[in-house]
Each structure stands twice: as structure tokens, then as C-alpha cells.
Design an enzyme around this catalytic site. Structure first.
Site, PDB file in Angstrom:
ATOM      1  N   ASP A 311     -14.518  -3.912 -48.040  1.00 22.89           N
ATOM      2  CA  ASP A 311     -15.079  -4.061 -46.831  1.00 22.89           C
ATOM      3  C   ASP A 311     -15.764  -5.338 -46.627  1.00 22.89           C
ATOM      4  O   ASP A 311     -16.303  -5.995 -47.617  1.00 22.89           O
ATOM      5  CB  ASP A 311     -16.327  -3.243 -46.363  1.00 22.89           C
ATOM      6  N   GLU A 366     -10.161  -6.010 -45.997  1.00 24.08           N
ATOM      7  CA  GLU A 366     -10.704  -6.351 -44.303  1.00 24.08           C
ATOM      8  C   GLU A 366     -11.028  -7.443 -44.192  1.00 24.08           C
ATOM      9  O   GLU A 366     -12.372  -8.218 -44.693  1.00 24.08           O
ATOM     10  CB  GLU A 366     -11.855  -5.385 -44.305  1.00 24.08           C
TER      11      GLU A 366
END
Length: 673
Positions: A311, A366
Site C-alpha cells: 500500500d 499500489e
């Protein structure tokens, strides 16, 4: 340079740490370790501390009775011999605390960064460190499944995986959700919010305890059983990994662990994320590398995870963290002094570690910036990820639904967005993820059908124009994204059946309500509701991909991209995909181009009644190509109706077919509002 980096790191680790393997498995030497004979060894890194002590249930919370011994480089050690009966000095489920004496003489209570289990009682505002040493720890029964050829990811959050207004459990997910995932044809789950986070409403992105599985969902053994059961079903399990930042909590987090504002983080403003209110790791630190690399291996070795979605990569890659920056695609956006080279090297080391030691491991980045080389091998100078998320695609769909009338949809722009990805770097595409479901935004289904989802989703009443349009577009958008957008596909749980409303965790602003912090699977379990029809289409779409493998078949060849007709036609994996996005017109005798000559059969048709369609296409209709070149393809045929259909090229008849199938079908309309 990369080879030199790898060699120099390996030589240094071999000399100072006993080797690369031992360094990246430091969870076996830091924190609490059982010794031969029943003793316990505690080891911590706290370079800013003046003294360290251990307290807890075992010593009646005597704060200073068990001091650590200082070692080189800011490390501290404490040995506790077993009790007279040979049992460990600290029992399973006992509470513990580290006591840090700062150089200013202040005493701070802290949780070990390596703590494996932490819990919070209802009357407490902070978490407690719980010694996890069960007499009969869980043992995995099933082998990991082989790495999927085509990734179809079911993004999931354990705590909201129930229609009840409560925090759901690992056990609930194992018993109720995993069978649904299997039935839907997803071969991978991506679990969010597993790393312990004190603030539930952070969605798991404000991590406090990196080695602890969130106890609000159950015990570590419950999570291991979940992963094990998924493996028994042939489902790969990925973990949402947050190494881009950490919670700013002090008493139950890493912040100010040793009494300084640095330790695991950069000191001063460089160690603070201005938008997230969290702390930023010092990726150039030897001990931070030990901690984070070992953290990755812990979740693979101990829990059996098969890979990670990393992330917030954009925040790591750049000193500006992507704040207030618009990435134009120019190489100057990606290369320069604004790039955090320590973070880049750390990500390379993370991928090197995982792929070297676990060849089947999957890593997904991401990154909203589009950093070149993110998914190229490290030996080429890339960062080594397997996939990147195609983050522009869901934004495009939301923008279209919010701002553009049906008749003004730009087919070229849609196809460009779906196919505009870096060559040689695989993408995970999705129409919507958890981001689009959060409060402040709406899911695709809610954008399409809004308040009518509360009253008009029953099959016992006639479909209204709004529900009809919403049902059809929901299917078209998802299949077009699935088939054209990438080399993998992702769906957030519940969105496959058009979950209504938004997602909002309990917080002061909503009176701590769980009403929107759940997934209403009861809607799809109710036979007369149309949610079942969307579920069925998503299921059959995934099973079709599983059979034909279009995600791993290379890029699609788009033969028709007609702005006026609102028609998109392309070939991929020896399948022909035909989409009609026109809000009011169906087509008779519409010519489509194909590469392969032969007989074509309908494989999946969105107009089937079981999918919420109108049943106006004869499923056993066959289309025979003719050797008439069209749109730069050697063959073509006529279709008398275009909905979201694609046809099977696997059973190709050799040579041209003289019989041209022309079946005139009733017009099909998406019923513009």
C-alpha cells in the site's frame, strides 16, 4: 549497479548478521524467544533509551525488577530462566510491558515492536501486549496452491464480512465467505486490515503492531485456519501490507518507542506525513530494514500468506509523497532529486527477498504515479513487483457516471484508459475497489441505481428504467474492465452483486454505528432479489476467464471502436468480445471482424434472464464467418444484435462457412433515463 548492490549487501550480511536468511528472519531472534531448557530471551533495539526493563503479570508489575543488559548498536537483552518446575517464567496469555527509561529520566511504557499478539479491553484506550505461546499451536494441514496463471482477486475485509452490525471474525470469514469466493470463481483473496491497528476506522492503514494479527477478529490461530482453509480450496491468499507509514500512536505503536522521535523513523518533519498524520520509516536504516524485511517473511512463514499488496507506494517513492503533485508522464516526474532512493532500494530489497526465497510469491504495487520499471525485474534495474494496480480505471468509471450523459460516453477514451499501461509491466485492473465504496463516494451500483436499490430490486415487480439501465451497465462495465483492462482482475467484496450504499466504519461522526460497516450477503441469499442476478453474471464471467484465460493471453486486438454506434469489438484469447453501449439503439446485420474463420457460438450473454436481462437472444445461435476482409482482419460475419456478448472461437470449423447466420432479434435497449 544492481548486481553490485546485491553482492555488497550479501557480503555485509554474511559478515555481520550470519547471512541474508538469518537477517531477514530476525523475528526468530528479536522480541521474545523460547530457549532450550525453557528459558526466555528478550531482545530489543532502542538506541535512544537510557535503560530498559520488563514488567507484567509475571513479576506483579514491578517496574524495575527485571532490567535489560545494554549491547552494541543500541540493542538490549534480558534472559529469564524457567520456573523451578521447568515451565516458562511467563505463561501463555500473560500481559507484558517494556519500560523505557529515557535519557531525560522519564519512564515510558511500551509494547515490543515484535509483539505477536495484542488485545484491548472495553474499558481501555490502548492495547496490551499479550504473550502468545499456546501449548498446542495451529499446524497447517494443506499445501499452498500453485501460483495462479491468471489472478482474479477478491479484495476483502474480515471485520465487515457479515450482514450483522458488528465486527465479524476470522472464523466467520472461513465458514461463510470463503465458500462464496470459491463459487464466484475468484482464485485469490486479498485480506485488508490484518496487521493490528488501534483505530478500526483507519481501514487498517494506521498500523500499530506489525507482527500482530488484529485481535478484534480473533486469535492468531483463527487467522492461520482461515489461510489454511483457503489453500484447501485452491485459493491464493495475499496480505495488504502497509510499510509506507505507521501509526503515530506511542503507548501501543512504534512512535517514540525509545523516547526519541526517530528510532524507526526519520527525525523531524521528514518523519511525518502531513496528510495522513502518521510516521514515515527511515528506509536507509539497517535496523529498519531488518524489521520490515523480517516482517514480510513472518507473514509468509508463520501464517502461510502467498504474497502482498504493498500500500501507498507513491508516498514511499518520492520525498514529496505525491502530495500536490500531478504526474504528467514525463520522465522528469520519475527521475531526479525528488525520488527517495533509500525507499526505492528498500522496495527492491523487499521484492528480492520475497522472490529469491519464495519463487511463487506474488507482489502488487499500489502506485498512482506510474513509475517506470516498477514491475520490471531487479536485474534490469526495475523494482521487481509482479503487478501494479491500474488505478486510473476506477476513477474513469466514476467520472463518467458522475459527469457524462449516456449518449455522450466516449468509447475511444474508455478503451484508451483501459489499455494505456506500460509495456512489459503487468497490471491488476478493476472497475471499483474499497476506495470507491468508502463514505464520501459511492459504489458503481449506487451511482447507477441510487435510492431505487432500496425499493425496486425485487424480481416480483417489473424493472424500472433506472434499475434496468443500472443492471445492464453494471455488467457491461465489469466485463469490459475484466477482459480489456489488464493481466489480472480485482473486485472488492460485495460489489460483485451490486452492494448498495457506502462503507463507513464506526466513529464519533456516526455515533459509533456499524450499520454501514458490513456486507449484506443476505441480499444475494434472497431468491427474489436482483442482486442474485448480478452475482450470477460475475460468477460466470470469472468461470469463463478460468476456462479461456484471457488475462494471461496478451493484449487484445480492438477491431471496432465506433463512437457514433457506441460499439466496441475486440479479440483476446481466441474469444470475440462485442459490447454495445448505445443507450437506445440495437443493431441488425452489424458486421464484426475476426481473425479466425469458422463457426461462432455464444459463450456469455448479458441479456440472459438469469443475469437480469430480457432473454431476447437465442443462446444456441451460431454465427459463421465469411472470407470477407473487414477492419484489417481477414474474416467477418454479421450479427443482428449486440449486447455484452462474446463468442467462443475454440471450436473453430476449418475453412470458410458458406451459411451465414442471420438471426433477427428484438431490439435491446439500455433504457436511458
Amino acid at each position: 549497479n544492481c548486481m553490485f548492490l546485491s553482492l555488497s549487501v550479501s557480503l555485509t550480511l554474511s559478515k555481520d548478521e550470519g547471512g541474508f536468511d538469518q537477517f531477514t528472519q530476525s523475528y526468530q531472534s528479536y522480541g521474545v524467544q523460547m530457549q532450550l531448557g525453557g528459558g526466555l530471551l528478550f531482545r530489543e533495539w532502542a538506541p535512544g533509551a537510557h535503560a530498559l526493563f520488563l514488567t507484567g503479570d509475571f513479576n506483579a508489575w514491578e517496574k524495575l525488577s527485571n532490567p535489560f543488559t545494554p549491547k552494541a548498536f543500541g540493542k538490549w537483552e534480558l534472559s529469564l530462566p524457567p520456573k523451578a518446575d521447568g515451565s516458562p517464567a511467563i505463561q501463555h496469555l500473560s500481559k507484558l510491558k517494556l519500560v523505557i527509561k529515557t535519557k531525560d529520566g522519564e519512564y515510558l511504557f511500551r509494547i515490543s515492536p515484535w509483539a505477536k499478539y495484542v488485545t484491548k479491553t472495553l474499558d481501555s484506550v490502548t492495547y496490551d501486549w499479550i504473550h502468545w505461546d499456546p501449548p498446542h499451536p495451529y499446524k497447517h494441514q494443506h499445501q499452498r496452491p500453485l501460483r495462479p496463471r491468471c489472478l482474479r482477486i477478491y479484495e476483502a475485509h474480515v471485520g465487515i464480512a457479515s450482514p450483522r452490525e458488528e465486527i465479524a471474525s476470522y472464523k466467520n470469514f472461513t465458514l461463510d465467505v470463503l465458500p462464496r469466493v470459491k463459487d464466484l470463481g475468484y482464485n485469490c483473496i486479498q485480506l485488508m486490515a490484518v496487521l493490528e491497528h488501534a483505530y478500526y476506522a483507519s481501514f487498517g492503514y494506521q498500523v500499530t503492531n506489525f507482527f500482530a494479527a488484529s485481535s478484534r477478529f480473533g486469535t492468531p490461530d483463527d487467522l492461520k485456519a482461515l489461510v489454511d482453509e483457503a489453500h484447501s480450496l485452491g485459493i491464493t491468499v495475499l496480505l495488504d501490507m502497509v510499510h509506507s507509514h505507521a501509526s503515530s500512536n506511542t503507548e501501543d505503536g512504534l512512535n517514540h518507542f525509545d523516547g526519541t522521535d526517530s528510532c524507526f523513523f526519520h527525525a523531524g518533519s521528514r518523519g511525518e506525513h502531513s496528510h495522513w498524520g502518521s510516521r514515515l520509516f527511515n528506509y536507509g536504516s539497517w535496523e529498519v530494514s531488518r524489521f520490515l524485511l523480517s516482517n514480510l517473511r513472518w507473514w509468509v512463514d508463520e501464517y502461510g500468506f502467498d504474497g502482498f499488496r504493498f500500500d501507498g507506494i507513491t508516498s514511499m517513492l518520492y520525498h514529496h509523497h505525491g502530495i500536490g503533485v500531478s504526474f504528467s508522464g514525463s520522465y522528469s516526474d520519475y527521475f531526479g532529486m525528488h525520488v527517495d532512493e533509500d525507499a526505492v532500494v528498500h522496495l527492491m530489497l523487499s521484492n528480492y527477498t520475497l522472490h529469491k526465497l519464495y519463487p511463487e510469491c506474488i507482489t502488487i504495487a499500489e502506485d498512482v504515479s506510474g513509475m517506470p520499471g516498477l514491475c520490471r525485474p531487479i536485474q534490469e534495474g526495475g523494482l521487481g513487483f509482479d503487478y501494479r494496480l491500474a488505478m486510473a480505471v476506477p476513477d474513469k468509471w466514476i467520472q463518467i457516471l458522475k459527469e457524462v450523459k449516456d449518449e455522450d460516453w466516449d468509447m475511444w477514451n474508455i478503451v484508451h484508459t483501459l489499455t494505456n499501461r506500460r509495456r512489459g509491466e503487468d497490471s491488476i485492473c478493476y472497475a471499483e475497489s474499497h476506495d470507491q465504496a468508502l463514505v464520501g463516494d459511492k459504489s458503481l451500483a449506487f451511482w447507477l441505481m441510487d435510492k431505487e436499490m432500496y425499493t425496486n430490486m425485487s424480481t416480483l415487480i417489473a424493472m424500472t428504467p433506472v434499475i434496468d439501465r443500472g443492471m445492464q451497465l453494471h455488467k457491461l462495465i465489469r466485463l469490459l474492465t475484466h477482459s480489456l483492462g489488464g493481466e489480472g482482475y480485482l473486485n472488492f467484496m460485495g460489489n460483485e452483486f451490486g452492494h448498495p450504499e457506502w462503507l463507513d466504519f464506526p466513529r464519533k461522526g456516526n455515533n459509533e454505528s456499524y450499520r454501514y460497516a458490513r456486507r449484506q450477503f443476505n441480499l444475494v441469499d434472497t431468491e427474489h432479489l436482483r442482486y442474485r442476478q448480478l452475482y450470477a453474471f460475475d460468477r460466470d464471467m470469472n468461470h469463463a476467464e478460468d476456462e479461456y484465460g484471457w488475462l494471461s493471453s496478451g493484449l487484445a486486438v480492438v477491431s471496432t471502436l465506433d463512437q457514433a454506434d457506441k460499439v466496441i469489438v475486440f479479440e483476446r484469447a481466441k474469444l470475440l468480445f462485442i459490447f454495445n453501449f448505445h443507450p437506445s439503439i440495437s443493431y441488425s446485420h452489424y458486421r464484426v471482424a475476426v481473425q479466425h474463420a469458422g463457426k461462432y457460438k455464444i459463450l456469455l450473454n448479458s441479456d440472459e434472464v438469469q443475469y437480469g436481462g430480457h432473454g431476447r437472444i437465442q443462446q444456441d445461435t451460431e454465427f459463421c464467418s465469411e472470407p470477407l476482409a473487414f477492419r484489417n482482419r481477414p474474416n467477418s460475419f454479421l450479427v443482428s444484435f449486440i449486447s455484452v456478448t462474446f463468442t467462443d472461437l475454440k471450436s473453430v470449423q476449418s475453412g470458410p462457412c458458406n451459411l451465414l447466420c442471420r438471426v433477427i432479434l428484438d431490439p435491446f435497449s439500455l433504457l436511458s433515463a
